[in-house]
Design a protein around this motif. Structure first.
Motif, PDB file in Angstrom:
ATOM      1  N   GLN A   1       0.744  -1.123  -0.050  1.00 54.46           N
ATOM      2  CA  GLN A   1      -0.135  -0.025  -0.076  1.00 54.46           C
ATOM      3  C   GLN A   1       0.825   1.183  -0.174  1.00 54.46           C
ATOM      4  OE1 GLN A   1      -2.219  -0.713   3.421  1.00 54.46           O
ATOM      5  NE2 GLN A   1      -3.950  -1.926   2.302  1.00 54.46           N
ATOM      6  N   PHE A   2       2.053   1.268   0.647  1.00 51.12           N
ATOM      7  CA  PHE A   2       2.715   2.273   0.980  1.00 51.12           C
ATOM      8  C   PHE A   2       3.409   2.674  -0.410  1.00 51.12           C
ATOM      9  CE2 PHE A   2       7.067   3.984   1.933  1.00 51.12           C
ATOM     10  CZ  PHE A   2       6.792   5.099   2.445  1.00 51.12           C
ATOM     11  N   CYS A   3       3.874   1.432  -1.008  1.00 46.19           N
ATOM     12  CA  CYS A   3       4.811   1.611  -2.564  1.00 46.19           C
ATOM     13  C   CYS A   3       4.151   1.945  -3.235  1.00 46.19           C
ATOM     14  CB  CYS A   3       5.673   0.177  -2.485  1.00 46.19           C
ATOM     15  SG  CYS A   3       6.537  -0.462  -1.518  1.00 46.19           S
ATOM     16  N   SER A   4       2.664   1.510  -3.403  1.00 38.92           N
ATOM     17  CA  SER A   4       1.844   1.906  -4.430  1.00 38.92           C
ATOM     18  C   SER A   4       1.512   3.254  -4.211  1.00 38.92           C
ATOM     19  CB  SER A   4       0.206   1.074  -4.314  1.00 38.92           C
ATOM     20  OG  SER A   4       0.387  -0.123  -4.447  1.00 38.92           O
ATOM     21  N   ALA A   5       1.565   3.935  -3.033  1.00 39.13           N
ATOM     22  CA  ALA A   5       1.151   5.439  -2.868  1.00 39.13           C
ATOM     23  C   ALA A   5       2.415   6.206  -3.670  1.00 39.13           C
ATOM     24  CB  ALA A   5       1.049   5.633  -1.455  1.00 39.13           C
ATOM     25  N   SER A   6       3.646   5.610  -3.364  1.00 37.99           N
ATOM     26  CA  SER A   6       4.869   6.044  -3.654  1.00 37.99           C
ATOM     27  C   SER A   6       4.950   6.214  -5.324  1.00 37.99           C
ATOM     28  CB  SER A   6       6.084   5.514  -3.227  1.00 37.99           C
ATOM     29  OG  SER A   6       7.305   6.089  -3.731  1.00 37.99           O
ATOM     30  N   LEU A   7       4.801   5.208  -5.863  1.00 37.82           N
ATOM     31  CA  LEU A   7       4.810   5.028  -7.260  1.00 37.82           C
ATOM     32  C   LEU A   7       3.669   6.052  -8.003  1.00 37.82           C
ATOM     33  CD1 LEU A   7       5.617   1.251  -7.755  1.00 37.82           C
ATOM     34  CD2 LEU A   7       6.812   3.372  -7.959  1.00 37.82           C
ATOM     35  N   LEU A   8       2.442   5.767  -7.459  1.00 38.52           N
ATOM     36  CA  LEU A   8       1.462   6.635  -8.096  1.00 38.52           C
ATOM     37  C   LEU A   8       1.589   7.930  -7.943  1.00 38.52           C
ATOM     38  CD1 LEU A   8      -1.782   4.295  -6.613  1.00 38.52           C
ATOM     39  CD2 LEU A   8      -0.875   4.780  -9.101  1.00 38.52           C
ATOM     40  N   SER A   9       2.196   8.423  -6.804  1.00 33.74           N
ATOM     41  CA  SER A   9       2.471   9.908  -6.604  1.00 33.74           C
ATOM     42  C   SER A   9       3.333  10.422  -7.748  1.00 33.74           C
ATOM     43  CB  SER A   9       2.957  10.145  -5.083  1.00 33.74           C
ATOM     44  OG  SER A   9       3.318  11.353  -5.038  1.00 33.74           O
ATOM     45  N   LYS A  10       4.463   9.658  -7.978  1.00 29.22           N
ATOM     46  CA  LYS A  10       5.673   9.820  -9.016  1.00 29.22           C
ATOM     47  C   LYS A  10       4.804   9.916 -10.417  1.00 29.22           C
ATOM     48  CE  LYS A  10       9.326   7.592  -6.652  1.00 29.22           C
ATOM     49  NZ  LYS A  10      10.203   6.409  -6.382  1.00 29.22           N
ATOM     50  N   MET A  11       3.852   9.198 -10.605  1.00 29.60           N
ATOM     51  CA  MET A  11       3.095   9.458 -11.695  1.00 29.60           C
ATOM     52  C   MET A  11       2.062  10.477 -11.893  1.00 29.60           C
ATOM     53  SD  MET A  11       2.383   5.070 -12.296  1.00 29.60           S
ATOM     54  CE  MET A  11       3.788   3.990 -12.588  1.00 29.60           C
ATOM     55  N   GLY A  12       1.952  11.211 -10.949  1.00 30.72           N
ATOM     56  CA  GLY A  12       0.918  12.208 -10.902  1.00 30.72           C
ATOM     57  C   GLY A  12      -0.479  11.679 -10.406  1.00 30.72           C
ATOM     58  N   GLN A  13      -0.348  10.689 -10.145  1.00 32.64           N
ATOM     59  CA  GLN A  13      -1.915  10.300  -9.721  1.00 32.64           C
ATOM     60  C   GLN A  13      -1.992  10.533  -8.040  1.00 32.64           C
ATOM     61  OE1 GLN A  13      -3.148   6.562 -11.306  1.00 32.64           O
ATOM     62  NE2 GLN A  13      -1.400   6.421 -13.003  1.00 32.64           N
ATOM     63  N   ASP A  14      -2.059  11.589  -7.836  1.00 36.61           N
ATOM     64  CA  ASP A  14      -1.995  12.196  -6.409  1.00 36.61           C
ATOM     65  C   ASP A  14      -3.258  11.689  -5.363  1.00 36.61           C
ATOM     66  OD1 ASP A  14       0.578  13.145  -6.850  1.00 36.61           O
ATOM     67  OD2 ASP A  14      -0.283  15.122  -7.049  1.00 36.61           O
ATOM     68  N   GLU A  15      -4.337  11.538  -6.082  1.00 36.81           N
ATOM     69  CA  GLU A  15      -5.376  11.327  -5.427  1.00 36.81           C
ATOM     70  C   GLU A  15      -5.547   9.856  -4.825  1.00 36.81           C
ATOM     71  OE1 GLU A  15      -9.249  12.640  -6.489  1.00 36.81           O
ATOM     72  OE2 GLU A  15      -8.621  14.712  -7.005  1.00 36.81           O
ATOM     73  N   ALA A  16      -5.187   9.022  -5.675  1.00 40.24           N
ATOM     74  CA  ALA A  16      -4.984   7.395  -5.557  1.00 40.24           C
ATOM     75  C   ALA A  16      -3.952   7.394  -4.721  1.00 40.24           C
ATOM     76  CB  ALA A  16      -4.821   6.589  -6.759  1.00 40.24           C
ATOM     77  N   ALA A  17      -2.905   7.882  -4.685  1.00 39.84           N
ATOM     78  CA  ALA A  17      -1.589   7.866  -4.049  1.00 39.84           C
ATOM     79  C   ALA A  17      -1.939   7.954  -2.555  1.00 39.84           C
ATOM     80  CB  ALA A  17      -0.447   8.792  -4.283  1.00 39.84           C
ATOM     81  N   LEU A  18      -2.576   9.056  -2.337  1.00 41.70           N
ATOM     82  CA  LEU A  18      -3.195   9.554  -0.971  1.00 41.70           C
ATOM     83  C   LEU A  18      -4.198   8.336  -0.203  1.00 41.70           C
ATOM     84  CD1 LEU A  18      -3.292  11.589   1.244  1.00 41.70           C
ATOM     85  CD2 LEU A  18      -5.065  12.558   0.084  1.00 41.70           C
ATOM     86  N   ILE A  19      -4.981   7.862  -1.038  1.00 41.33           N
ATOM     87  CA  ILE A  19      -5.963   6.722  -0.635  1.00 41.33           C
ATOM     88  C   ILE A  19      -4.930   5.738  -0.114  1.00 41.33           C
ATOM     89  CG2 ILE A  19      -7.529   5.004  -1.272  1.00 41.33           C
ATOM     90  CD1 ILE A  19      -8.557   7.122  -3.111  1.00 41.33           C
ATOM     91  N   TRP A  20      -3.947   5.104  -0.641  1.00 45.09           N
ATOM     92  CA  TRP A  20      -3.357   3.957  -0.301  1.00 45.09           C
ATOM     93  C   TRP A  20      -2.269   4.284   0.831  1.00 45.09           C
ATOM     94  CZ3 TRP A  20      -5.191  -0.314  -0.891  1.00 45.09           C
ATOM     95  CH2 TRP A  20      -5.785  -0.588  -2.309  1.00 45.09           C
ATOM     96  N   LEU A  21      -1.535   5.529   0.762  1.00 51.78           N
ATOM     97  CA  LEU A  21      -0.940   5.965   1.972  1.00 51.78           C
ATOM     98  C   LEU A  21      -1.826   5.863   3.133  1.00 51.78           C
ATOM     99  CD1 LEU A  21       1.775   7.277   2.903  1.00 51.78           C
ATOM    100  CD2 LEU A  21       0.745   9.429   2.399  1.00 51.78           C
ATOM    101  N   GLN A  22      -2.909   6.334   2.964  1.00 51.80           N
ATOM    102  CA  GLN A  22      -3.844   6.496   4.665  1.00 51.80           C
ATOM    103  C   GLN A  22      -4.291   5.129   4.849  1.00 51.80           C
ATOM    104  OE1 GLN A  22      -7.027   8.980   2.741  1.00 51.80           O
ATOM    105  NE2 GLN A  22      -6.025  10.809   3.910  1.00 51.80           N
TER     106      GLN A  22
ATOM    107  N   GLU B   1       2.958   6.164   8.375  1.00 53.09           N
ATOM    108  CA  GLU B   1       2.507   7.070   9.445  1.00 53.09           C
ATOM    109  C   GLU B   1       3.319   8.232   9.455  1.00 53.09           C
ATOM    110  OE1 GLU B   1       0.433   4.285  12.901  1.00 53.09           O
ATOM    111  OE2 GLU B   1       2.967   4.134  12.680  1.00 53.09           O
ATOM    112  N   ARG B   2       4.688   8.270   9.324  1.00 51.63           N
ATOM    113  CA  ARG B   2       5.422   9.281   9.252  1.00 51.63           C
ATOM    114  C   ARG B   2       5.220  10.333   8.231  1.00 51.63           C
ATOM    115  NH1 ARG B   2       8.964   5.229  11.275  1.00 51.63           N
ATOM    116  NH2 ARG B   2       9.781   4.725   9.228  1.00 51.63           N
ATOM    117  N   VAL B   3       4.951   9.896   7.007  1.00 49.30           N
ATOM    118  CA  VAL B   3       4.664  10.525   5.827  1.00 49.30           C
ATOM    119  C   VAL B   3       3.290  11.345   6.093  1.00 49.30           C
ATOM    120  CG1 VAL B   3       3.961  10.639   3.579  1.00 49.30           C
ATOM    121  CG2 VAL B   3       5.778   9.183   4.080  1.00 49.30           C
ATOM    122  N   VAL B   4       2.362  10.882   6.669  1.00 47.62           N
ATOM    123  CA  VAL B   4       0.975  11.457   6.761  1.00 47.62           C
ATOM    124  C   VAL B   4       1.099  12.555   7.988  1.00 47.62           C
ATOM    125  CG1 VAL B   4      -1.117  11.223   7.867  1.00 47.62           C
ATOM    126  CG2 VAL B   4      -0.328   9.602   5.898  1.00 47.62           C
TER     127      VAL B   4
END
Length: 211
Positions: free
Chosen positions: A156-177, A188-191
């Motif tokens: 979930q964390f890695c998905s957030a990182s990769l999606l964020s790099k691809m500009g898919q910030d909303e999807a990244a935020l969901i997986w980060l949370q 937790e630290r990133v949040v």
């Protein structure tokens, strides 16, 4: 760093795992026609696990564990396929040269069977790239998402990182949370560091532009 986190998680799970069989595996007997009976793959896996961890009366012996995992893996036992991948990727904990391509083969078989640990391991291998395994971020994301959907906090964390790099910030935020909600430290630290969640692309409240 992520791989070390995953290794610590796996070690913790192994320590709390339910007791497994202690019987040493032997060559299966054959009937009068020379045909071996069906292999008990669960018993092979359990015995391999004992040798891998050095528990339940078995001395730690990674080559033996690998052999037993292979016997079960060749019969389609997904967890054994995943463990084979781990041992091959690590080179039996440094006892031999890592075999990344062979590890990829077994990870893929287990991942295609739906094993989330194998999906995560395969994704990390493809995300980093190793000798004989070209880096493939797109496929890595696909497997991270497959594991993430099954609740794997690291993926979930890695998905957030990769999606964020691809500009898919909303999807990244969901997986980060989702990862942070499971208590995964890096998420937790990133949040916590983000403060305002809008930093990862969450839509601003209505009227914010006019204030």
């Amino acid at each position: 760093a992520l791989r070390k986190i995953r290794e610590r998680q796996l070690a913790k799970k192994a320590e709390t795992a339910a007791p497994v069989a202690e019987t040493k595996a032997t060559a299966p007997p054959q009937d009068e026609e020379g045909v071996a009976p069906p292999v008990d793959v669960d018993a092979l896996f359990c015995t391999a696990h004992c040798y891998e961890r050095g528990i339940h009366g078995c001395s730690r012996n990674l080559p033996t564990a690998l052999h037993l995992y292979r016997l079960a893996a060749e019969q389609g036992h997904a967890v054994s396929q995943w463990r084979m991948g781990e041992l091959l990727e690590s080179g039996l904990g440094g006892q031999m040269e890592p075999d990344f391509r062979e590890a990829q083969k077994w990870y893929t078989l287990a991942a295609e069977s739906g094993n989330p640990q194998a999906q995560n391991a395969l994704a990390l291998l493809l995300e980093e790239g190793q000798q004989g395994v070209p880096q493939d971020t797109e496929t890595a994301l696909r497997w991270h998402l497959a594991a993430a959907q099954q609740g794997n906090a690291l993926s979930q964390f890695c998905s957030a990182s990769l999606l964020s790099k691809m500009g898919q910030d909303e999807a990244a935020l969901i997986w980060l949370q989702k990862s942070a909600a499971q208590g995964f430290g890096p998420a937790e630290r990133v949040v916590a560091d983000m403060g305002d969640m809008g930093d990862m692309g969450e839509p601003a409240p209505r009227g914010a532009d006019s204030e």
